[in-house]
Motif scaffolding. Sequence first.
Motif, PDB file in Angstrom:
ATOM      1  N   GLU A   1       0.862  -1.260  -0.068  1.00  0.00           N
ATOM      2  CA  GLU A   1      -0.062   0.026   0.134  1.00  0.00           C
ATOM      3  C   GLU A   1       0.976   1.277   0.075  1.00  0.00           C
ATOM      4  N   PRO A   2       1.009   1.963  -1.141  1.00  0.00           N
ATOM      5  CA  PRO A   2       2.196   2.851  -1.244  1.00  0.00           C
ATOM      6  C   PRO A   2       1.805   4.066  -0.335  1.00  0.00           C
ATOM      7  N   GLY A   3       0.639   4.404   0.397  1.00  0.00           N
ATOM      8  CA  GLY A   3       0.747   5.220   1.249  1.00  0.00           C
ATOM      9  C   GLY A   3       0.836   5.285   2.733  1.00  0.00           C
ATOM     10  N   ASP A   4       0.928   3.636   2.981  1.00  0.00           N
ATOM     11  CA  ASP A   4       1.169   3.465   4.366  1.00  0.00           C
ATOM     12  C   ASP A   4       2.595   3.261   4.689  1.00  0.00           C
ATOM     13  N   THR A   5       2.765   4.005   5.794  1.00  0.00           N
ATOM     14  CA  THR A   5       4.140   4.078   6.211  1.00  0.00           C
ATOM     15  C   THR A   5       4.813   2.790   6.784  1.00  0.00           C
ATOM     16  N   THR A   6       3.898   1.903   7.600  1.00  0.00           N
ATOM     17  CA  THR A   6       4.134   0.712   8.061  1.00  0.00           C
ATOM     18  C   THR A   6       4.313  -0.249   7.132  1.00  0.00           C
ATOM     19  N   ALA A   7       3.629  -0.456   6.033  1.00  0.00           N
ATOM     20  CA  ALA A   7       3.657  -1.182   4.622  1.00  0.00           C
ATOM     21  C   ALA A   7       5.015  -0.768   4.221  1.00  0.00           C
ATOM     22  N   SER A   8       5.395   0.300   4.106  1.00  0.00           N
ATOM     23  CA  SER A   8       6.610   0.692   3.173  1.00  0.00           C
ATOM     24  C   SER A   8       7.745   0.219   3.887  1.00  0.00           C
ATOM     25  N   VAL A   9       7.717   0.388   5.246  1.00  0.00           N
ATOM     26  CA  VAL A   9       9.031  -0.153   6.255  1.00  0.00           C
ATOM     27  C   VAL A   9       9.269  -1.457   6.119  1.00  0.00           C
ATOM     28  N   LEU A  10       7.960  -2.256   6.359  1.00  0.00           N
ATOM     29  CA  LEU A  10       7.959  -3.689   6.132  1.00  0.00           C
ATOM     30  C   LEU A  10       8.620  -4.335   4.877  1.00  0.00           C
ATOM     31  N   THR A  11       8.233  -3.432   3.753  1.00  0.00           N
ATOM     32  CA  THR A  11       8.672  -3.868   2.361  1.00  0.00           C
ATOM     33  C   THR A  11      10.155  -3.783   2.300  1.00  0.00           C
ATOM     34  N   PHE A  12      10.580  -2.612   2.955  1.00  0.00           N
ATOM     35  CA  PHE A  12      12.099  -2.267   2.924  1.00  0.00           C
ATOM     36  C   PHE A  12      12.588  -3.391   3.377  1.00  0.00           C
ATOM     37  N   LEU A  13      12.134  -3.812   4.789  1.00  0.00           N
ATOM     38  CA  LEU A  13      12.767  -5.016   5.485  1.00  0.00           C
ATOM     39  C   LEU A  13      12.586  -6.308   4.777  1.00  0.00           C
ATOM     40  N   MET A  14      11.616  -6.529   4.125  1.00  0.00           N
ATOM     41  CA  MET A  14      11.555  -7.884   3.370  1.00  0.00           C
ATOM     42  C   MET A  14      12.571  -7.721   2.144  1.00  0.00           C
ATOM     43  N   VAL A  15      12.596  -6.642   1.575  1.00  0.00           N
ATOM     44  CA  VAL A  15      13.585  -6.747   0.296  1.00  0.00           C
ATOM     45  C   VAL A  15      15.052  -6.790   1.001  1.00  0.00           C
ATOM     46  N   ALA A  16      15.405  -6.213   2.008  1.00  0.00           N
ATOM     47  CA  ALA A  16      16.572  -6.392   2.659  1.00  0.00           C
ATOM     48  C   ALA A  16      16.933  -7.747   2.863  1.00  0.00           C
ATOM     49  N   LEU A  17      15.946  -8.599   3.667  1.00  0.00           N
ATOM     50  CA  LEU A  17      16.014  -9.802   4.008  1.00  0.00           C
ATOM     51  C   LEU A  17      16.291 -10.448   2.805  1.00  0.00           C
ATOM     52  N   VAL A  18      15.530 -10.482   1.663  1.00  0.00           N
ATOM     53  CA  VAL A  18      15.657 -11.258   0.483  1.00  0.00           C
ATOM     54  C   VAL A  18      16.962 -10.894  -0.124  1.00  0.00           C
ATOM     55  N   PHE A  19      17.546  -9.690  -0.220  1.00  0.00           N
ATOM     56  CA  PHE A  19      18.756  -9.266  -0.721  1.00  0.00           C
ATOM     57  C   PHE A  19      19.924  -9.962   0.067  1.00  0.00           C
ATOM     58  N   GLY A  20      19.852  -9.939   1.547  1.00  0.00           N
ATOM     59  CA  GLY A  20      20.948 -10.552   2.302  1.00  0.00           C
ATOM     60  C   GLY A  20      21.003 -12.025   2.027  1.00  0.00           C
ATOM     61  N   ILE A  21      19.796 -12.848   1.940  1.00  0.00           N
ATOM     62  CA  ILE A  21      19.817 -14.129   1.664  1.00  0.00           C
ATOM     63  C   ILE A  21      20.805 -14.719   0.310  1.00  0.00           C
ATOM     64  N   VAL A  22      20.056 -13.671  -0.624  1.00  0.00           N
ATOM     65  CA  VAL A  22      20.609 -13.858  -2.069  1.00  0.00           C
ATOM     66  C   VAL A  22      22.270 -13.634  -1.985  1.00  0.00           C
ATOM     67  N   ASN A  23      22.331 -12.590  -1.365  1.00  0.00           N
ATOM     68  CA  ASN A  23      23.999 -12.283  -1.441  1.00  0.00           C
ATOM     69  C   ASN A  23      24.716 -13.286  -0.664  1.00  0.00           C
ATOM     70  N   SER A  24      24.298 -13.689   0.565  1.00  0.00           N
ATOM     71  CA  SER A  24      24.857 -14.573   1.229  1.00  0.00           C
ATOM     72  C   SER A  24      24.940 -16.037   0.645  1.00  0.00           C
ATOM     73  N   VAL A  25      24.182 -16.538   0.090  1.00  0.00           N
ATOM     74  CA  VAL A  25      23.963 -18.010  -0.500  1.00  0.00           C
ATOM     75  C   VAL A  25      24.593 -17.798  -2.018  1.00  0.00           C
ATOM     76  N   ILE A  26      23.876 -17.319  -2.832  1.00  0.00           N
ATOM     77  CA  ILE A  26      24.056 -17.318  -4.312  1.00  0.00           C
ATOM     78  C   ILE A  26      25.337 -16.494  -4.546  1.00  0.00           C
TER      79      ILE A  26
END
Length: 135
Positions: free
Chosen positions: A31-56
């Motif tokens: 939900e682009p206007g929701d701050t909580t959704a934005s923060v959680l999205t950034f945390l989820m993308v950072a989590l995926v980035f960390g997993i991809v970067n560490s494994v692959i």
Amino acid sequence: MRRFLVRLVINAIALWLTTLIVAGVRVVAYEPGDTTASVLTFLMVALVFGIVNSVIGNFVRIVAFPLYILTLGLIALIVNGLLLLLVEWISSLIGFGLEVDGFWWGVLGALVLALISWIIGIIVRPIVGRDELRR
């Protein structure tokens, strides 16, 4: 566990700053206007980035070690850009979103992300503790 959470938050903040600096890299929340959704999205993308970067990422760095030597490490820009594009693909499958406009935007975004993450890590290290971030 504390180290993992600190690195996750550092990567999320670095990703947020990267989206502000690099025009071709965006994170789209549920939900682009929701701050909580934005923060959680950034945390989820950072989590995926960390997993991809560490494994692959580590696997690619080991396999491509001769190319790293041959190019004096410049191949790392290409590898990191491709890893960022892989994170975009994985996050689009899950349904939240990192969006990268193309390969060279991915390379530039990965470079900016790495620099910002490094700078934030230097700033946070005295606060959290040097041993906590190195483990």
